[in-house]
Motif scaffolding. Structure first.
Motif, PDB file in Angstrom:
ATOM      1  N   CYS A  71       0.853  -1.189   0.000  1.00 58.04           N
ATOM      2  CA  CYS A  71       0.000   0.000   0.000  1.00 58.04           C
ATOM      3  C   CYS A  71       0.889   1.238   0.000  1.00 58.04           C
ATOM      4  CB  CYS A  71      -0.904   0.020   1.233  1.00 58.04           C
ATOM      5  SG  CYS A  71      -2.148  -1.260   1.176  1.00 58.04           S
ATOM      6  N   PHE A  80      -1.857   6.247  -2.321  1.00 59.55           N
ATOM      7  CA  PHE A  80      -2.929   5.293  -2.616  1.00 59.55           C
ATOM      8  C   PHE A  80      -2.789   4.627  -3.988  1.00 59.55           C
ATOM      9  CE2 PHE A  80      -4.072   8.261   0.435  1.00 59.55           C
ATOM     10  CZ  PHE A  80      -4.698   9.386  -0.067  1.00 59.55           C
ATOM     11  N   LEU A  82      -4.903   4.377  -6.376  1.00 56.73           N
ATOM     12  CA  LEU A  82      -6.091   3.662  -6.836  1.00 56.73           C
ATOM     13  C   LEU A  82      -6.283   3.947  -8.323  1.00 56.73           C
ATOM     14  CD1 LEU A  82      -8.744   4.216  -4.023  1.00 56.73           C
ATOM     15  CD2 LEU A  82      -7.442   2.163  -4.533  1.00 56.73           C
ATOM     16  N   GLN A 130      -7.479   5.252   0.949  1.00 56.54           N
ATOM     17  CA  GLN A 130      -6.403   4.401   1.468  1.00 56.54           C
ATOM     18  C   GLN A 130      -6.962   3.078   1.974  1.00 56.54           C
ATOM     19  OE1 GLN A 130      -3.484   3.644   0.916  1.00 56.54           O
ATOM     20  NE2 GLN A 130      -2.293   5.251   1.920  1.00 56.54           N
ATOM     21  N   ALA A 164      -7.518   0.962  -0.869  1.00 55.08           N
ATOM     22  CA  ALA A 164      -6.220   0.472  -1.358  1.00 55.08           C
ATOM     23  C   ALA A 164      -5.767  -0.731  -0.536  1.00 55.08           C
ATOM     24  CB  ALA A 164      -5.181   1.594  -1.290  1.00 55.08           C
ATOM     25  N   ALA A 214       1.402   0.593  -8.594  1.00 56.26           N
ATOM     26  CA  ALA A 214       0.268  -0.179  -8.075  1.00 56.26           C
ATOM     27  C   ALA A 214       0.074  -1.432  -8.908  1.00 56.26           C
ATOM     28  CB  ALA A 214      -0.992   0.679  -8.108  1.00 56.26           C
TER      29      ALA A 214
END
Lengths: 271, 221, 233
Positions: A109, A113, A115, A170, A173, C134
């Motif tokens: 993480c 974040f 995302l 978060q 995430a 990510a």
């Protein structure tokens, strides 16, 4: 060509550490960020990493997540080498295929974040399982909803990140990372980009994970109180090395090294 | 015949064609800069008539292609009593066309100068014209030079169209040589390389140098 | 009321005839349709090829990156007209005969694919680095990352550029007339040479171009907003 013959092909004892850094080195040109680092993390252990900026803390996590290449030494995860692979009985630098195999054990993480903005919360959580683990959409959806429930975001599952606050993003995430069922979870300053009043949302989720699940966790943080509460061990990094480490009560209550004392008192003053 | 033989036979024509191309470019570019400054400033005027004429010019010449404009100026204008000789029609059309795009670049450049500059100039009691000339435009110029680099390459490429009204530029020479020899790959290939050299190894480096020069003059480099 | 504007002394050879203009309009409109189809076909080629070039310039192979980069620069720095001639005439020299339509579309598609590759690169570069990280954290492959994450996020900021070049292609189709493609300008020339009247034909052509390209800017912006809404961004 560096000689890795000093490193084992595999760590096979029963009590093997989940994560093992052996003489790990990282340098950007002449700037040495990590200097012959030895660090073992036991299975199920929660380790917090603290220290001043530039001490190499974030680099430790990034190398474990294979976001950066290491310049020396070997990293092992669950007994098997991560950054290297065995060939003809010797260790050589890992290729992309090997990295992809080993990477499944690790989740991360990030501070910001990261995302996926064009997907809803639930879609963010489904993305990894469906695309990478080959799960069916229905199964991934169930798992995603379960995890969003765990982090307290079940009611926002159909919202896009742009509609969520930092703390909410978060938490999504964290659910997204957990959906991949990693053995090791990495938290890279996950509260540093949040407004003070929402930091609690995220730390509570991490508390839950520590108490209810048996994940191995490494956390880089500036939240000293939080680190003290939930960690099994705290490592203080300085100049690319572990300056001091120990149980939270010991390190925070009775720091032995001068640099640790200086850092802790400076942090206290800032609060 | 080989490429080398081809070049040694035809280089005079290619050279003369390149010369015409360069002339068209320089004249067209000069007109572009002039029109861009005038109409860019006009478009920023609070006076509706002035602004309206600028908008009309800009939208008209950006909304139609250079080819249509070129034909119009060469074939249709004479019907209105304005007959331009073909060489002139060429660079005038190019200048009018690129000037419309340039006007938008000028406007963008001026708008990118921080408001505080206008206010500071007024505070020392500068007149509007002086303020524009000595304070605003120099800063706007540095900001818009990169985009002008692209526009200049477009102008150079645009000169190729004047061959269609029989101006004897590089493109025209290439077509002639092709028509008589049918060595298409050699002639068109060579012409392509010449345009490429002009654009990438002469024009672009010059514009980059100009950017650096202006930046240094403005104390920014 | 405006008759005084059209006084004969002002325009010695100006002689606009509405009936004639009306007569030639259908032919011009049909040519417009052909032009639009040619522009659309060229644009489709450019859309796909441009993406290929953009991704190739981001590959790990330095040779591929270099070759594609140089090729794109070459095509962008040289006149489209010359490229059209090149493709139309060079083929037969080596035994491949292409029809004017096909050569025209290939030339336009190739030329604009290089412009679009720059637009795509800008869009791809604008996606934050964190998205790549990510994706690595979730162990996605490079292709999955591009397909599911990077390209969808790159598209909204690339739309204005993509839209402008669509308008640009349409405006460049007249160049195809030089190799005999019966698009708008070519048709206007034919009409003009049949009757020795160019005024109405060229003016109508200009009007048609304006009528199509002026609203384009507004449409492009509306489309961009639509895409952003659909992607939740």
């Amino acid at each position: 060509m560096e000689d890795f013959s000093g490193f084992p092909l595999e760590i096979a004892d029963e009590n093997k550490p989940m994560v093992s850094f052996k003489k790990v080195r990282k340098a950007y040109g002449s700037l040495v960020v990590l200097d012959d680092l030895d660090l073992d993390v036991a299975a199920g252990e929660m380790v917090s990493i603290i220290g001043p900026s530039g001490s190499g803390k974030t680099t430790v996590l990034r190398m474990l997540m294979t976001l950066e290449q290491i310049n020396g030494g070997v990293i092992y995860v669950d007994g098997k080498p991560l950054t290297h692979m065995g060939k003809d009985g010797k260790l050589i630098q890992a290729n992309e295929r090997h990295l992809r195999e080993r990477r499944t054990d690790i989740g991360m993480c990030f501070q910001h974040f990261n995302l996926f903005p064009h997907m809803t919360a639930i879609q963010n959580c489904m993305e990894g399982p469906v695309q990478v683990l080959g799960m069916s959409k229905a199964e991934a959806r169930d798992r995603g909803e379960e995890l969003l429930e765990l982090v307290g975001m079940a009611d926002k599952k159909d919202q896009h990140p742009s509609r969520l606050s930092g703390g909410q993003q978060q938490r999504v995430a964290i659910a997204r990372a957990l959906a991949m069922r990693p053995k090791v979870m990495l938290f890279d300053e996950v509260t540093s980009a949040l407004d003070p009043e929402v930091i609690g949302e995220v730390t509570n989720v991490i508390r839950k994970l520590v108490s209810e699940h048996n994940l191995t966790m490494l956390m880089v943080t500036h939240q000293m109180g939080f680190a003290r509460d939930i960690s099994d061990r705290v490592c203080f990094f300085y100049g690319g090395k572990i300056e001091e480490q120990g149980k939270p009560a010991d390190l925070f209550g009775n720091p032995q090294r001068e640099r640790t004392q200086q850092f802790l008192s400076a942090v206290k003053e800032a609060v | 015949m080989s490429l080398f033989e081809f070049l040694s036979q035809y280089w005079p024509r290619l050279l003369s064609g390149t010369g015409v191309t360069v002339a068209q470019f320089l004249l067209g570019a000069a007109l572009t800069v002039g029109l861009a400054l005038v109409f860019g400033l006009m478009k920023m005027s609070p006076n509706r008539m002035i602004k309206g004429s600028a908008v009309t010019y800009i939208e008209l010449f950006r909304g139609t292609s250079l080819l249509v404009q070129l034909y119009w100026i060469f074939f249709v204008l004479p019907l209105f009593g304005v007959t331009l000789e073909k060489f002139t029609a060429g660079w005038v059309a190019i200048g009018l066309n690129a000037g419309a795009y340039g006007a938008e670049l000028v406007r963008g450049g001026i708008m990118s100068v921080p408001k505080g500059q206008w206010e500071a100039a007024t505070a020392i009691n500068m007149s509007g014209a002086r303020r524009m000339w000595r304070i605003i435009l120099p800063q706007a110029l540095v900001n818009m030079l990169p985009a002008w680099g692209n526009l200049m390459v477009e102008i150079l490429k645009g000169t190729a169209l004047v061959s269609l009204i029989s101006v004897t530029d590089l493109m025209f020479q290439a077509k002639q040589i092709n028509a008589s020899t049918y060595m298409s790959a050699q002639i068109f290939g060579t012409a392509l390389v010449i345009y490429y050299i002009l654009a990438r190894f002469l024009l672009t480096p010059f514009m980059r140098w100009l950017e650096g020069f202006m930046a240094r003059k403005m104390g920014r480099a | 009321m405006f008759d005084w504007l059209l006084k004969d002394e002002w325009f010695p050879k100006f002689d606009w005839r509405w009936d004639y203009a009306w007569e030639i309009l259908p032919r011009l409109l049909e040519a417009t349709l052909n032009t639009l189809i040619a522009a659309a076909a060229g644009y489709l080629i450019a859309l796909v090829l441009g993406l290929v070039f953009a991704l190739a310039q981001r590959s790990d192979s330095r040779i591929l990156t270099f070759v594609v980069r140089e090729f794109v620069e070459f095509v962008r720095s040289t006149p489209l007209l010359l490229q059209i001639f090149f493709i139309f005439y060079v083929g037969p020299q080596f035994g491949i005969t292409l029809s004017p339509w096909i050569s025209g579309m290939i030339a336009i598609g190739l030329h604009y694919s290089c412009y679009l590759s720059e637009v795509y690169r800008g869009g791809l570069d604008s996606v934050p680095k964190g998205q790549w990280e990510a994706a690595t954290a979730l162990n996605m492959t490079t292709m999955q990352t591009y397909k599911r994450l990077i390209i969808p996020q790159a598209i909204p900021s690339a739309i204005p550029g993509m839209g402008n070049y669509l308008v640009g292609i349409f405006k460049d189709t007249p160049m195809l007339s030089v190799i005999g493609v019966a698009e708008l300008i070519h048709t206007a020339n034919s009409i003009g040479s049949e009757t020795w009247r160019y005024l109405e034909a060229y003016t109508l052509v200009g009007v048609i171009f304006l009528a199509l390209s002026l609203p384009a800017a507004g449409l492009i912006r509306a489309f961009e907003n639509l895409v952003r809404r659909k992607l939740g961004m």
